[in-house]
Design a protein around this motif. Structure first.
Motif, mmCIF file in Angstrom:
data_model
loop_
_atom_site.group_PDB
_atom_site.id
_atom_site.type_symbol
_atom_site.label_atom_id
_atom_site.label_comp_id
_atom_site.label_asym_id
_atom_site.label_seq_id
_atom_site.Cartn_x
_atom_site.Cartn_y
_atom_site.Cartn_z
ATOM 1 N N PRO A 46 0.828 -1.214 0.000
ATOM 2 C CA PRO A 46 0.000 0.000 0.000
ATOM 3 C C PRO A 46 0.860 1.261 0.000
ATOM 4 N N THR A 47 0.214 2.348 -0.366
ATOM 5 C CA THR A 47 0.798 3.672 -0.225
ATOM 6 C C THR A 47 0.274 4.242 1.086
ATOM 7 N N ILE A 48 1.147 4.847 1.886
ATOM 8 C CA ILE A 48 0.726 5.467 3.142
ATOM 9 C C ILE A 48 0.418 6.937 2.839
ATOM 10 N N LYS A 49 -0.816 7.343 3.122
ATOM 11 C CA LYS A 49 -1.259 8.702 2.800
ATOM 12 C C LYS A 49 -2.003 9.320 3.972
ATOM 13 N N THR A 50 -1.972 10.642 4.011
ATOM 14 C CA THR A 50 -2.797 11.392 4.953
ATOM 15 C C THR A 50 -4.037 11.865 4.200
ATOM 16 N N PHE A 51 -5.198 11.520 4.718
ATOM 17 C CA PHE A 51 -6.471 11.958 4.147
ATOM 18 C C PHE A 51 -6.855 13.256 4.825
ATOM 19 N N SER A 52 -7.098 14.297 4.053
ATOM 20 C CA SER A 52 -7.481 15.596 4.614
ATOM 21 C C SER A 52 -8.915 15.562 5.124
ATOM 22 N N THR A 53 -9.198 16.411 6.098
ATOM 23 C CA THR A 53 -10.565 16.521 6.607
ATOM 24 C C THR A 53 -11.510 16.780 5.432
ATOM 25 N N THR A 54 -12.568 15.986 5.336
ATOM 26 C CA THR A 54 -13.481 16.053 4.196
ATOM 27 C C THR A 54 -14.922 15.922 4.675
ATOM 28 N N TRP A 73 -9.059 2.409 1.493
ATOM 29 C CA TRP A 73 -8.351 3.234 2.477
ATOM 30 C C TRP A 73 -8.581 2.639 3.869
ATOM 31 N N ILE A 74 -7.523 2.094 4.463
ATOM 32 C CA ILE A 74 -7.592 1.466 5.776
ATOM 33 C C ILE A 74 -6.966 2.410 6.804
ATOM 34 N N PRO A 75 -7.710 2.777 7.855
ATOM 35 C CA PRO A 75 -7.162 3.700 8.865
ATOM 36 C C PRO A 75 -6.051 3.029 9.674
ATOM 37 N N ILE A 76 -4.947 3.751 9.832
ATOM 38 C CA ILE A 76 -3.806 3.190 10.557
ATOM 39 C C ILE A 76 -3.213 4.230 11.498
ATOM 40 N N LYS A 77 -2.390 3.737 12.412
ATOM 41 C CA LYS A 77 -1.566 4.584 13.268
ATOM 42 C C LYS A 77 -0.296 3.796 13.568
ATOM 43 N N LEU A 78 0.788 4.498 13.843
ATOM 44 C CA LEU A 78 2.051 3.829 14.159
ATOM 45 C C LEU A 78 1.892 3.006 15.425
ATOM 46 N N MET A 107 -31.213 12.328 3.621
ATOM 47 C CA MET A 107 -29.764 12.137 3.593
ATOM 48 C C MET A 107 -29.161 12.771 4.833
ATOM 49 N N GLU A 108 -27.888 12.437 5.081
ATOM 50 C CA GLU A 108 -27.205 12.937 6.269
ATOM 51 C C GLU A 108 -25.831 13.465 5.897
ATOM 52 N N SER A 109 -25.214 14.155 6.859
ATOM 53 C CA SER A 109 -23.862 14.686 6.654
ATOM 54 C C SER A 109 -22.874 13.940 7.552
ATOM 55 N N LEU A 110 -21.641 13.880 7.082
ATOM 56 C CA LEU A 110 -20.552 13.225 7.806
ATOM 57 C C LEU A 110 -19.275 13.986 7.510
ATOM 58 N N GLU A 111 -18.469 14.182 8.527
ATOM 59 C CA GLU A 111 -17.150 14.784 8.317
ATOM 60 C C GLU A 111 -16.100 13.812 8.833
ATOM 61 N N ILE A 112 -15.191 13.426 7.961
ATOM 62 C CA ILE A 112 -14.064 12.579 8.357
ATOM 63 C C ILE A 112 -12.879 13.494 8.608
ATOM 64 N N GLN A 113 -12.321 13.382 9.806
ATOM 65 C CA GLN A 113 -11.174 14.210 10.189
ATOM 66 C C GLN A 113 -9.909 13.685 9.525
ATOM 67 N N GLU A 114 -8.924 14.565 9.420
ATOM 68 C CA GLU A 114 -7.637 14.182 8.842
ATOM 69 C C GLU A 114 -7.088 12.953 9.556
ATOM 70 N N GLY A 115 -6.533 12.038 8.786
ATOM 71 C CA GLY A 115 -5.993 10.823 9.391
ATOM 72 C C GLY A 115 -5.040 10.102 8.459
ATOM 73 N N LEU A 116 -4.292 9.178 9.032
ATOM 74 C CA LEU A 116 -3.316 8.385 8.294
ATOM 75 C C LEU A 116 -3.973 7.102 7.787
ATOM 76 N N TYR A 117 -3.677 6.749 6.541
ATOM 77 C CA TYR A 117 -4.287 5.591 5.904
ATOM 78 C C TYR A 117 -3.266 4.792 5.102
ATOM 79 N N ALA A 118 -3.500 3.492 5.048
ATOM 80 C CA ALA A 118 -2.820 2.615 4.091
ATOM 81 C C ALA A 118 -3.785 2.475 2.916
ATOM 82 N N VAL A 119 -3.321 2.830 1.721
ATOM 83 C CA VAL A 119 -4.190 2.836 0.547
ATOM 84 C C VAL A 119 -3.797 1.675 -0.372
#
Length: 158
Positions: free
Chosen positions: A3-11, A151-156, A85-97
């Protein structure tokens, strides 16, 4: 699996949500109710669709453990949310893509490999933020040539 390790911006997202289990998997029902209404969302960013899964804390991946699934699109603001419909905000986080190519027949095995092989042998552990798939222009529902990003959420590891 590389995978590529990426930071997903708040969206911000607008979409439909449904809770179910792997034993009673109802993603088709969710997407069938969302897609006919997609054009009602006026402030979209890009054309990608997001298949978002929000797991409860300490999710055990067992067949009868419930989780929440979203069929959604990224938006610039939460103005004019369509009825139902509903709203959702995903905060910035580290992911394995991971890039997945193929129809849905092998996707469960692919996810299993991520969680039982790649993750334990990596420098990461599962993060608490949502996991999702980005269904872009190369995505073709149930087609062997379909491509999507997982996109799988990860942390060290500590």
């Amino acid at each position: 699996m590389n995978p590529t390790i990426k930071t997903f911006s708040t969206t911000k997202f607008i979409g439909k949500t449904l809770s179910f289990t792997y034993a009673d998997y109802r993603a088709f029902e969710l997407w069938s109710s969302f897609m006919p209404r997609l054009k009602e969302i006026k402030n979209t960013i890009g054309s990608e669709l997001y298949n978002i899964q929000i797991n409860p804390e300490n999710f055990d991946f067992q067949p009868n453990t419930p989780f929440t699934k979203w069929a959604a699109v990224a938006v610039s603001t939460f103005e004019n949310i369509p009825v139902g419909m509903e709203s959702l905000e995903i905060q910035e986080g580290l992911y394995a893509v991971f890039n997945y190519k193929g129809d849905q027949s092998n996707v469960a095995a692919f996810f299993n490999s991520i969680y039982t092989e790649w993750l334990p042998s990596s420098n990461y552990e599962l993060g608490n933020h949502p996991q999702f798939e980005v269904l872009g222009e190369k995505y073709k529902n149930n087609d062997p040539n379909s491509e999507e990003e997982i996109w799988i959420p990860i942390k060290l590891r500590n």
